[in-house]
Structure formats: C-alpha cells, structure tokens
Scaffold this active site. Structure first.
Site, PDB file in Angstrom:
ATOM      1  N   CYS A 104       4.212  -2.687   4.984  1.00  0.00           N
ATOM      2  CA  CYS A 104       3.608  -3.498   3.928  1.00  0.00           C
ATOM      3  C   CYS A 104       2.091  -3.590   4.099  1.00  0.00           C
ATOM      4  CB  CYS A 104       4.283  -4.862   3.850  1.00  0.00           C
ATOM      5  SG  CYS A 104       4.183  -5.550   2.194  1.00  0.00           S
ATOM      6  N   GLU A 106      12.587  -3.578   7.932  1.00  0.00           N
ATOM      7  CA  GLU A 106      13.204  -4.404   8.984  1.00  0.00           C
ATOM      8  C   GLU A 106      14.368  -5.251   8.479  1.00  0.00           C
ATOM      9  OE1 GLU A 106      10.183  -4.812   7.702  1.00  0.00           O
ATOM     10  OE2 GLU A 106       9.489  -6.885   7.707  1.00  0.00           O
ATOM     11  N   HIS A 139       9.736  -3.461   3.215  1.00  0.00           N
ATOM     12  CA  HIS A 139      10.052  -4.001   4.542  1.00  0.00           C
ATOM     13  C   HIS A 139      11.377  -3.433   5.055  1.00  0.00           C
ATOM     14  CE1 HIS A 139       6.967  -7.202   4.804  1.00  0.00           C
ATOM     15  NE2 HIS A 139       7.010  -7.120   3.489  1.00  0.00           N
TER      16      HIS A 139
HETATM   17  N1  GLN Z   1      -0.796  -9.104   1.585  1.00  0.00           N
HETATM   18  C1  GLN Z   1      -0.268  -7.872   1.086  1.00  0.00           C
HETATM   19  C2  GLN Z   1       0.186  -7.999  -0.349  1.00  0.00           C
HETATM   20  O1  GLN Z   1       0.403  -9.089  -0.836  1.00  0.00           O
HETATM   21  C3  GLN Z   1       0.860  -7.392   1.953  1.00  0.00           C
HETATM   22  C4  GLN Z   1       2.051  -8.296   1.961  1.00  0.00           C
HETATM   23  C5  GLN Z   1       2.957  -8.098   3.140  1.00  0.00           C
HETATM   24  O2  GLN Z   1       2.596  -7.471   4.123  1.00  0.00           O
HETATM   25  N2  GLN Z   1       4.160  -8.637   3.082  1.00  0.00           N
HETATM   26  O3  GLN Z   1       0.344  -7.024  -1.030  1.00  0.00           O
END
Ligand code: GLN
Length: 533
Positions: free
Chosen positions: A383, A511, A509
């Site tokens: 992410c 995970e 994600h």
């Molecule tokens: N802050 C980034 C976004 O909002 C990544 C979010 C995250 O890593 N969950 O796109």
C-alpha cells in the site's frame, strides 16, 4: 435454528478473549458445524478506521470493505472463513442507526430509550449475523470488561437474548483471570468470583468459565469456582499461558469445551477433524531455520499495529521451516543524515515497508526502499509501501527529483501518487477510502503472475491515493513493470523490478488473506527469496 455462543471478559482486559472465541469457533467448525463470528466493540467510533493505530492497533479489513478491530484478523486466521460488515459492531454504529431511524420518524412518536431501542438494535445485529451467514452457530465476543459503563447496553441485550432463546440455544463463556500471589504462593479465585457476580447482577448466568492462569488451576480451585459461581466443575476450563497460540484450541479440546457447548445445544457431537491443526503446531514448534526481516514503519513501538503483516510473514516462514525474526525499524529514525543503513540492515535478509497514512517518517521509508533496491535485498511494499517504492524510483532512477504524493505534499509539481477524481470531493474521513475487494489482472511472465499462477485475483484494499498513470511510460522505460492492474478503473495494483533479485509491491493488502496453513503468495515468495531459496 441458529445457536449463539457469547464470550465476555472479566477482571482485566488482554486475557485473550479473541483467541478464546476463535478457538471455540475452530473446534465447532472442526466438528462439521458452519460457524460465523462477530465482535462487539463498545466505543463510540463508528469503526476503528479513524483511530490512531498506536491506540488501537491495526485496522483489519474484510472482503466487503468493513474497517474492523484487529481481533477479526485472529478470527479469520483461526476459522478460515471470510467475515463481513455484520462481524464488527460498535456502539457508534448502533447509536448512529438508532438516531437515523429516530430522525426518519421510524419510532412513531415513542420516546427513544436505551431499553428497548438500543438493545433491540444490538439484538438485531446478532440475529442478522445468524440469518445472513446461514451459520449453525454464531460466536460473538463482547469487547471490554464486564462492569465497564460502555458495555452495559450490550450485556443487557445479551441478557434478553438468553431469556428469549433459552439456554439450549445460547451459551455464555466468561473469560477471567486467576492471579498467582507471590508470598502466599497460591492462585486466587476472588477476582473471578467478583466478576461473575457483576455478570449475574446484570442478569446473566455464565455457562462456562475460561480461567487464564500461569498453570493448571487444579481440582480444588475448580470446585471452589463451581460452588461460588454456579458453574459445573467440568465447565471450568483452564487457559494456561502457552508459547505457541495455536496450542490454545487443542488445550480447550482436551477439556471438552466444544462437547459441553454442543451438549447444551442438543446438537450431535460429530467427530472432530483437527489433524491439520496439530500438524501446524508441530511445524511451529520445530522450525529449524531463522531469517531476519526488517519491517520499516512509524508505529513500530506497538507491534499490534502491524499484526496481520507479522502473522503473514510467520505463515510464509512455516512453509520454509523458518522462524521469521522481525527487525523493527522506526522510519523516522532513518531520516537522520548520519544514520548508517548498512548497520541497521546488516542482518536483515529482506525489507518490508507496510501501509501507513500521513507524512511522518516518509523520507525514512524512501531511504530504506532505495537501500533495498540498490543492494539487491528482497523487498516487499504494501500500500503506502508501494506508493513510496514508485516515488523512490521516479526520484532516483527517472530523475524526477520532486516526485511525491499529494498526501504529503498537496502542491507538488510531480504528483506520482495522487487522488482520483472521485476522491477529491470527499469531506468525511470515516469509511470513504477505497475499501475491500477489487479485482486485479496479472500480466503473464511477471513475478506476480508466477507467485499467484493465475490471471485474475481478488485482494483487499484500504487506501485513498493511487498511482498517477501519467507517469507510467517514463517509469516503464526505466525498467519498472506494472504487473497487476485493475482494468475496470485503470488503476495500478502491483509494481515490480525484474532487474532486481526480488522487488515487488502492491497497492492492496495481501496480509489480510494469509492463513497459518496457507501463506499468501506474495509473502511466500518474499520469504522464499529472503531465505535464498
Ligand atoms: N496513505 C495511503 C493512501 O491513503 C496509503 C494507505 C495505506 O497504506 N493503507 O492511499
């Protein structure tokens, strides 16, 4: 008819109620019953999405995009079922829905009250979980400790359910603490007696006690608890400290907690299939190799903030008979110009940059990514980790020196990471990220394709910003491969560097979908590369 198991906690928090609930669910599932799990969190936030991870730990995301308590991660990893929006209910959600109904005029002139309006709403959430999941047994954990002001309406709703459905359809497990007192050198039952009395004062009679203690409590203590708490002796279950949490379901199985529950429900006690779980315990207890992975984040003082990432690393380690040790690296500390990266990462065989929000520690993470890229150290970005990998590449390989994200630098001239048009008008912070499952198409011949060995995948998301497609050509010309795309919205989902030993990052994600007996493909290949396999 659906049966309901409720798990409450007494004396102190942190007794492992979530693991107890998950273990019970796992045992019932292993006996051929369809189970579903749910958690009630008594705080006023509608969901934990806007909470600081330092206070609350990780936000777990379900496939349908619900931002939930991290206990749901334990549930999914233990019972291997996908949970959903009905699985995490907060006081905030309950109040909001009651107030919305009141404003809508649904209560037809009634005075809206804690009982019955709030409690009805809570009961409906329990029944809804049973109906929508089609489960034979729903296991509901009540967050907090019995006696807290916050959880009273939940306990009252459960009292009503116990009365409405009767004791052959409901089962109450109360988790408590049996402390060991040094000096007199004995286990003490009084805190448990008091907490059961609190529960009974609210009209609930527990059917079983799960007693967290440093060692087996023994017959005398069990008899005493049975007498004072009106619980049969065999329903007093020991929960001793273990070094491997996967032992817990088996410890409960040996004390027949699942049989006790099924008997009360008048359900047949089918043969339990736990061989796969016993094999897992054996694997975890006998890992013969070790590998160190650096996890570079800004909430590293609270390991719970990255719990699913850590679990996913461990799961992949099990496959390679390897214990994964985490080198917790505070990204902010890397920002100091005197920092010696070689020293910090000297034993780390892989570097992982997980998700995150806001600008603190960003430049430190970028430094770590650059170090991984230049030194051919296996890298996995998740992410925010993917967004920063792209920014690092743009700055240091494509020579776009001011490349950044509008999240940390709203006026930057080269927004490699930017808001999509439909996010620009959003004013509410809660629940408005890109959440839950989205499809991703993998490009043949890439590392991503090799990892998954299929073309279409579904992964869970939780982010607001996206890769800015305007920069695709220039990054591609310098060797970055966009190996996973969401074709519908034309969004980048996975990037990789084929010239590197192992450099891959995803916007989603991974995970959240890893399981102890089934590591996630991206973690699997990352650990494999880090072990030099
Ligand atoms: N802050 C980034 C976004 O909002 C990544 C979010 C995250 O890593 N969950 O796109």
């Amino acid at each position: 008819m659906t049966k309901y198991v409720f798990v409450t906690g007494g004396v102190v928090s942190g007794l492992g109620k979530g693991i107890t609930a998950s273990s019970i669910a796992l045992l019932l599932k292993s006996r051929g019953y369809k189970v579903f799990m749910q958690k009630f969190d008594p705080y006023i936030n509608v969901d934990p999405g806007t909470m600081n991870p330092i206070q609350h730990g990780e936000v777990f995301v379900t496939f349908d995009g619900c931002e939930t308590d991290l206990d749901l991660g334990h549930y999914e990893r233990f019972i291997d079922e996908e949970l959903n929006f009905t699985s995490n209910i907060t006081s905030g959600k309950i109040y909001k829905s009651v107030i919305d109904k009141e404003r809508h005029g649904d209560y037809l002139g009634a005075t809206v009250q804690m009982v019955p309006h709030i409690t009805n709403e809570i009961k409906n959430k329990v029944y809804e979980a049973g109906i929508s999941s089609g489960a034979d047994i729903v296991i509901t954990e009540i967050g907090g400790t019995v006696g807290d002001i916050e959880s009273q309406s939940f306990i009252e709703a459960l009292r009503q359910i116990q009365y409405e459905k009767g004791s052959d359809n409901t089962f109450f497990v109360h988790c408590t603490l049996i402390p060991f007192i040094y000096g007199s050198n004995e286990l003490k039952t009084k805190p448990t007696q008091n907490s059961v009395r609190d529960l009974r004062n609210m009209g609930i009679r527990p059917d079983a006690l799960v007693c967290r203690a440093p060692y087996d409590t023994g017959e005398a203590i069990k008899k005493k608890l049975s007498l004072f708490c009106s619980v049969p002796v065999e329903n007093v279950i020991d929960s001793v400290d273990v070094k491997n949490i996967y032992e817990i379901p088996i410890n409960y199985y040996n004390q027949k907690i699942d049989e006790i529950i099924l008997k009360q429900f008048n359900l047949p006690i089918k043969k339990a299939n736990l061989d796969y779980w016993k094999k897992l315990i054996k694997t975890v207890d006998n890992l013969s190799e070790e590998v160190e992975i650096a996890l570079v984040g800004k909430y590293v003082e609270l390991h719970d903030a990255y719990i699913s990432v850590v679990e996913a690393l461990k799961h992949a380690g099990y496959k390679y008979n390897t214990k994964v040790n985490i080198n917790w690296v505070d990204s902010e500390k890397l920002e100091d110009s005197n920092v010696n990266l070689k020293e910090i990462f000297k034993n780390s065989k892989g570097i992982l940059v997980p998700g995150g929000f806001g600008s603190r520690g960003i430049e430190g993470k970028i430094k770590a990514i650059k170090f991984a890229r230049e030194n051919n150290i296996p890298f996995l970005g998740i992410c925010l980790g993917m967004q920063l990998a792209v920014i690092e590449f743009a700055r240091n390989v494509c020579d776009i020196k001011d490349a950044s994200s509008t999240e940390f630098n709203p006026t930057c001239l080269n927004p490699i990471i930017d808001l999509m048009a439909d996010q620009k008008s959003i004013v509410n912070m809660g629940g408005t990220l890109r959440l839950g499952n989205y499809e991703c198409t993998l490009k043949k011949g890439t590392l991503a394709y090799k990892d998954y060995n299929q073309e279409k995948i579904l992964e869970r998301h939780r982010h607001r910003y996206e890769f800015n497609n305007k920069y695709k050509d220039i990054l591609e010309s310098k060797g970055m491969v966009f190996s996973g795309l969401n074709e519908k919205a034309n969004l980048v989902e996975i990037i990789e560097l084929p010239s590197h030993k192992h450099f891959i990052a995803s916007q989603f994600h991974p995970e959240f979908k890893s399981r102890p007996t089934r590591p996630h493909p991206l973690f699997d290949s990352f650990i494999k590369a880090s072990c030099g396999k």
